[in-house]
Design a protein around this motif. Structure first.
Motif, PDB file in Angstrom:
ATOM      1  N   ALA A 287       1.409 -10.623 -10.982  1.00 20.73           N
ATOM      2  CA  ALA A 287       1.824  -8.927 -11.010  1.00 20.73           C
ATOM      3  C   ALA A 287       3.285  -8.955 -11.252  1.00 20.73           C
ATOM      4  N   MET A 288       3.985 -10.054 -10.848  1.00 22.52           N
ATOM      5  CA  MET A 288       5.609  -9.909 -11.330  1.00 22.52           C
ATOM      6  C   MET A 288       5.836  -9.692 -12.595  1.00 22.52           C
ATOM      7  N   VAL A 289       4.743 -10.919 -13.264  1.00 22.14           N
ATOM      8  CA  VAL A 289       5.072 -10.957 -14.857  1.00 22.14           C
ATOM      9  C   VAL A 289       4.709  -9.493 -15.631  1.00 22.14           C
ATOM     10  N   THR A 290       3.722  -8.422 -14.798  1.00 20.95           N
ATOM     11  CA  THR A 290       3.415  -7.357 -15.268  1.00 20.95           C
ATOM     12  C   THR A 290       4.375  -6.423 -15.156  1.00 20.95           C
ATOM     13  N   CYS A 291       5.065  -6.432 -13.980  1.00 20.19           N
ATOM     14  CA  CYS A 291       6.234  -5.731 -13.588  1.00 20.19           C
ATOM     15  C   CYS A 291       7.617  -5.741 -14.690  1.00 20.19           C
ATOM     16  N   ILE A 292       7.900  -7.033 -14.652  1.00 20.91           N
ATOM     17  CA  ILE A 292       8.864  -7.449 -15.391  1.00 20.91           C
ATOM     18  C   ILE A 292       8.931  -6.825 -16.786  1.00 20.91           C
ATOM     19  N   LEU A 293       7.552  -7.039 -17.376  1.00 18.39           N
ATOM     20  CA  LEU A 293       7.147  -6.731 -19.002  1.00 18.39           C
ATOM     21  C   LEU A 293       6.935  -4.987 -18.959  1.00 18.39           C
ATOM     22  N   LEU A 294       6.580  -4.476 -17.954  1.00 20.42           N
ATOM     23  CA  LEU A 294       6.727  -2.987 -18.092  1.00 20.42           C
ATOM     24  C   LEU A 294       8.186  -2.308 -18.004  1.00 20.42           C
ATOM     25  N   LEU A 295       8.886  -3.131 -17.377  1.00 20.90           N
ATOM     26  CA  LEU A 295      10.354  -2.729 -17.077  1.00 20.90           C
ATOM     27  C   LEU A 295      11.051  -2.793 -18.463  1.00 20.90           C
TER      28      LEU A 295
ATOM     29  N   PHE B  70       0.869  -1.242   0.055  1.00 20.60           N
ATOM     30  CA  PHE B  70      -0.087   0.129  -0.065  1.00 20.60           C
ATOM     31  C   PHE B  70       0.950   1.037   0.064  1.00 20.60           C
ATOM     32  N   VAL B  71       2.004   1.420   0.822  1.00 17.02           N
ATOM     33  CA  VAL B  71       2.662   2.443   0.920  1.00 17.02           C
ATOM     34  C   VAL B  71       3.707   2.614  -0.268  1.00 17.02           C
ATOM     35  N   VAL B  72       4.243   1.681  -0.806  1.00 21.68           N
ATOM     36  CA  VAL B  72       4.945   1.478  -2.001  1.00 21.68           C
ATOM     37  C   VAL B  72       4.120   2.134  -3.221  1.00 21.68           C
ATOM     38  N   GLN B  73       2.596   1.604  -3.280  1.00 27.05           N
ATOM     39  CA  GLN B  73       1.868   2.072  -4.408  1.00 27.05           C
ATOM     40  C   GLN B  73       1.705   3.601  -4.238  1.00 27.05           C
ATOM     41  N   ARG B  74       1.540   4.021  -3.072  1.00 25.45           N
ATOM     42  CA  ARG B  74       1.363   5.447  -2.830  1.00 25.45           C
ATOM     43  C   ARG B  74       2.422   6.402  -3.104  1.00 25.45           C
TER      44      ARG B  74
ATOM     45  N   ALA C 292       6.201   3.496 -12.984  1.00 24.73           N
ATOM     46  CA  ALA C 292       4.964   2.725 -13.378  1.00 24.73           C
ATOM     47  C   ALA C 292       4.923   1.131 -13.324  1.00 24.73           C
ATOM     48  N   ALA C 293       6.351   0.588 -13.319  1.00 22.79           N
ATOM     49  CA  ALA C 293       6.566  -0.675 -13.411  1.00 22.79           C
ATOM     50  C   ALA C 293       6.246  -1.199 -11.765  1.00 22.79           C
ATOM     51  N   VAL C 294       6.590  -0.111 -10.950  1.00 22.81           N
ATOM     52  CA  VAL C 294       6.127  -0.717  -9.448  1.00 22.81           C
ATOM     53  C   VAL C 294       4.653  -0.569  -9.276  1.00 22.81           C
ATOM     54  N   HIS C 295       4.089   0.750  -9.601  1.00 23.66           N
ATOM     55  CA  HIS C 295       2.984   1.165  -9.429  1.00 23.66           C
ATOM     56  C   HIS C 295       1.578   0.125  -9.908  1.00 23.66           C
ATOM     57  N   ALA C 296       1.819  -0.055 -11.357  1.00 20.69           N
ATOM     58  CA  ALA C 296       0.862  -0.939 -12.026  1.00 20.69           C
ATOM     59  C   ALA C 296       0.561  -2.322 -11.428  1.00 20.69           C
ATOM     60  N   PRO C 297       1.553  -3.009 -11.211  1.00 15.12           N
ATOM     61  CA  PRO C 297       1.361  -4.406 -10.914  1.00 15.12           C
ATOM     62  C   PRO C 297       0.806  -4.559  -9.420  1.00 15.12           C
TER      63      PRO C 297
END
Length: 108
Positions: free
Chosen positions: A89-97, A7-11, A62-67
């Motif tokens: 979620a991890m795949v989404t992060c890696i793909l965005l990065l 929650f904190v990381v996303q904010r 964005a790669a941290v926030h979106a996943p």
């Protein structure tokens, strides 16, 4: 990572992204209104470390926030287990990065 930490990381990532999105949209408006071509835009960004750092931070945020958001949506709307949700979620992060950083590198 705990739910509270996520929650904190996303904010925090949202706080970083918000002004960056405004700058990005402003640049798009300036480019469109100025009639700049893709070639002219690239000539201004090529070899510019400042823009590479700006967009690199944009991509990482964005790669941290979106996943994290994808994870929450999957948790609320599907019956997937936690391992599957965290994996997606991890795949989404890696793909965005990967996609985002390859774009930053190509423009730099």
């Amino acid at each position: 990572m705990s739910e509270q930490a996520l929650f904190v990381v996303q904010r925090i990532s949202a706080a970083i992204l918000a002004p960056m999105v405004l700058v990005h949209l402003g640049l798009i408006l300036v480019a469109v209104e100025g009639g700049l071509s893709a070639e002219e835009i690239l000539s201004r960004t090529r070899d510019n470390a400042g823009w590479a750092l700006f967009y690199g931070l944009f991509v990482v945020s964005a790669a941290v926030h979106a996943p994290i958001g994808v994870r929450n949506i999957l948790r609320e709307w599907t019956r997937l287990g936690w391992k599957a949700i965290d994996g997606l979620a991890m795949v989404t992060c890696i793909l965005l990065l990967v996609l985002g950083m390859s774009a930053v590198i190509a423009v730099f």
